[in-house]
Design a protein around this motif. Structure first.
Motif, PDB file in Angstrom:
ATOM      1  N   ARG A   1     -27.389  41.739   6.460  1.00  0.00           N
ATOM      2  CA  ARG A   1     -26.853  40.698   6.353  1.00  0.00           C
ATOM      3  C   ARG A   1     -27.469  39.406   7.147  1.00  0.00           C
ATOM      4  NH1 ARG A   1     -20.788  40.469   8.773  1.00  0.00           N
ATOM      5  NH2 ARG A   1     -22.151  40.011  10.588  1.00  0.00           N
TER       6      ARG A   1
ATOM      7  N   GLN B   1     -34.468  35.425  -1.192  1.00  0.00           N
ATOM      8  CA  GLN B   1     -32.760  35.794  -0.667  1.00  0.00           C
ATOM      9  C   GLN B   1     -32.586  35.571   0.545  1.00  0.00           C
ATOM     10  OE1 GLN B   1     -30.919  35.638  -3.181  1.00  0.00           O
ATOM     11  NE2 GLN B   1     -32.265  35.783  -5.065  1.00  0.00           N
TER      12      GLN B   1
ATOM     13  N   SER C   1     -28.314  32.407   0.257  1.00  0.00           N
ATOM     14  CA  SER C   1     -27.803  32.392  -1.317  1.00  0.00           C
ATOM     15  C   SER C   1     -27.031  33.600  -1.679  1.00  0.00           C
ATOM     16  CB  SER C   1     -28.618  32.151  -2.231  1.00  0.00           C
ATOM     17  OG  SER C   1     -29.620  33.192  -2.190  1.00  0.00           O
ATOM     18  N   LEU C   2     -27.144  34.705  -1.020  1.00  0.00           N
ATOM     19  CA  LEU C   2     -26.453  36.087  -1.443  1.00  0.00           C
ATOM     20  C   LEU C   2     -25.122  36.201  -0.853  1.00  0.00           C
ATOM     21  CD1 LEU C   2     -29.080  38.817  -0.854  1.00  0.00           C
ATOM     22  CD2 LEU C   2     -28.367  38.054  -3.120  1.00  0.00           C
ATOM     23  N   GLY C   3     -24.303  36.408  -1.602  1.00  0.00           N
ATOM     24  CA  GLY C   3     -22.722  36.657  -1.197  1.00  0.00           C
ATOM     25  C   GLY C   3     -22.352  37.941  -0.414  1.00  0.00           C
ATOM     26  N   THR C   4     -21.443  38.021   0.228  1.00  0.00           N
ATOM     27  CA  THR C   4     -21.111  39.177   0.998  1.00  0.00           C
ATOM     28  C   THR C   4     -21.290  40.345   0.067  1.00  0.00           C
ATOM     29  OG1 THR C   4     -19.623  37.719   2.401  1.00  0.00           O
ATOM     30  CG2 THR C   4     -19.238  40.302   2.488  1.00  0.00           C
ATOM     31  N   SER C   5     -20.608  40.402  -1.057  1.00  0.00           N
ATOM     32  CA  SER C   5     -20.471  41.872  -1.952  1.00  0.00           C
ATOM     33  C   SER C   5     -21.924  41.943  -2.357  1.00  0.00           C
ATOM     34  CB  SER C   5     -19.600  41.327  -3.151  1.00  0.00           C
ATOM     35  OG  SER C   5     -18.311  41.008  -2.574  1.00  0.00           O
ATOM     36  N   ARG C   6     -22.819  41.040  -2.683  1.00  0.00           N
ATOM     37  CA  ARG C   6     -24.270  41.376  -3.068  1.00  0.00           C
ATOM     38  C   ARG C   6     -25.069  41.972  -2.152  1.00  0.00           C
ATOM     39  NH1 ARG C   6     -26.767  36.240  -6.112  1.00  0.00           N
ATOM     40  NH2 ARG C   6     -28.181  37.956  -6.489  1.00  0.00           N
ATOM     41  N   ILE C   7     -25.115  41.442  -0.878  1.00  0.00           N
ATOM     42  CA  ILE C   7     -25.899  41.944   0.066  1.00  0.00           C
ATOM     43  C   ILE C   7     -25.366  43.322   0.579  1.00  0.00           C
ATOM     44  CG2 ILE C   7     -24.581  40.868   2.215  1.00  0.00           C
ATOM     45  CD1 ILE C   7     -28.376  41.333   1.635  1.00  0.00           C
TER      46      ILE C   7
ATOM     47  N   GLY D   1     -23.788  45.529  -1.523  1.00  0.00           N
ATOM     48  CA  GLY D   1     -24.406  46.487  -2.712  1.00  0.00           C
ATOM     49  C   GLY D   1     -25.867  46.707  -2.488  1.00  0.00           C
ATOM     50  N   TYR D   2     -26.538  45.685  -1.975  1.00  0.00           N
ATOM     51  CA  TYR D   2     -28.088  45.856  -1.666  1.00  0.00           C
ATOM     52  C   TYR D   2     -28.414  46.673  -0.744  1.00  0.00           C
ATOM     53  CZ  TYR D   2     -32.769  44.864  -0.782  1.00  0.00           C
ATOM     54  OH  TYR D   2     -34.195  44.742  -0.578  1.00  0.00           O
ATOM     55  N   SER D   3     -27.496  46.732   0.290  1.00  0.00           N
ATOM     56  CA  SER D   3     -27.712  47.463   1.657  1.00  0.00           C
ATOM     57  C   SER D   3     -27.418  48.765   1.208  1.00  0.00           C
ATOM     58  CB  SER D   3     -26.788  47.086   2.721  1.00  0.00           C
ATOM     59  OG  SER D   3     -27.164  45.792   2.931  1.00  0.00           O
TER      60      SER D   3
END
Length: 336
Positions: A23, A287, A291-297, A299-301
């Protein structure tokens, strides 16, 4: 007999560090949603759990001073290399913790507690006397003049990401915990209860104080690392470790224990991988600009943590130890 609960706790600490570091690297601003609050709660806690588990490992492994020194040298070199690409490296701090702990390898359990308290007191004295914000640019989270002698010493021992004073207290406390009968249900229950109590009590002063400066000093934020942060983070780490030790046998019976424990045994290699592969992929994808939102980062983590489990499983088909773990073992056993 190896306690799977310790390895599982180490993997959880790794996952917590991934959530926080990805994050920050992606420059995703923390919000007030549930995901952000959860990730916020891991800042300074996942790394503290790592250091405490390292202390437990020192007591269980009983290394001699030469082996401990060689491990410190190895981690210091790897950490300095990592610093060239990742400013918040923790490995070179580990090396310094090990060096500080060298005189205490055969000390009594009571002395270890006094060492933890003394480390905490020195850290508090530094916060009261010295300028904690020296060399920091908080807007960019960069530290000026790190590669000078004064900057390196100040960063390493006082106002870096994980300064020796007071962070080495986690190692000393872990060494004390490692002297206990960790397979005992009574000890595990005490770790959970005492840890939870310390986590709650450590958070109270910062919540009750109204003065912003006092609230910062006596709060539970890792920056600056005040005494009640150390108490609260130690409590959280102790409770998580005790809980994992308690439920480890049940996870083994369910067939999940080894899946969760194996990556914990290769946490050093995974730590490097989360920087080189995880953050490297984010950078290649462009990225790291917020530009990544909280939910996307988030999920990526989590996806990277799951991928780590699979990679370790595949690696273990060919080798027992992770690449960095094997290299460290070789370096410590090299003819003296």
């Amino acid at each position: 007999m190896r306690l799977h609960g310790l390895d599982i706790a180490r993997f959880l600490a790794f996952c917590g560090m991934v959530l926080v570091n990805f994050r920050i690297a992606a420059q995703v601003a923390p919000g007030t949603d549930a995901i952000s609050l959860f990730t916020n709660s891991l800042e300074g806690r996942a790394a503290a759990l790592f250091v405490m588990l390292a202390g437990i490992g020192v007591s269980l492994g009983k290394p001699d001073r030469a082996t401990m020194f060689r491990r410190a040298v190895f981690l210091f070199v790897i950490g300095l290399l990592n610093l060239t690409i990742f400013d918040a490296d923790i490995l070179h701090f580990y090396a310094l913790y090990f060096l500080v702990a060298l005189p205490f390898l055969t000390a009594s359990s009571r002395t270890l507690l006094w060492a933890a308290a003394g480390t905490l007191a020195i850290g508090l004295a530094g916060l009261l006397v010295l300028d904690y914000e020296a060399h920091w640019n908080w807007d960019t989270l960069t530290y000026a003049e790190f590669w000078t002698l004064e900057g390196f010493l100040r960063h390493s021992f006082f106002n870096g990401w994980h300064p020796v004073f007071p962070w080495a207290a986690f190692l000393f406390l872990g060494m004390w915990i490692g002297r206990q009968d960790l397979a005992s249900r009574r000890v595990q229950a005490r770790m959970v209860l005492w840890g939870a109590a310390a986590a709650v009590l450590g958070a109270l002063p910062g919540m009750l104080l109204q003065d912003p400066e006092l609230a910062e000093l006596f709060g539970t934020s890792a920056i600056p690392p005040g005494p009640f942060y150390i108490i609260a983070a130690s409590g959280t780490a102790m409770a998580v470790t005790g809980l994992m030790l308690a439920i480890g046998p049940a996870l083994d019976k369910a067939g999940l224990g080894e899946w969760l424990a194996a990556p914990g045994r290769q946490a050093l290699s995974l730590y490097a991988a989360h920087i080189l592969l995880g953050m490297g992929t984010l950078e290649a994808m462009g990225q790291l600009d917020g530009s990544l939102g909280t939910s996307r980062i988030f999920g990526y983590s989590l996806g990277f943590c799951a991928l780590s489990m699979v990679l370790v499983w595949v690696w273990n088909i060919f080798a027992r130890n992770g690449p960095l773990e094997a290299l460290m073992r070789w370096s410590t056993r090299f003819p003296r």
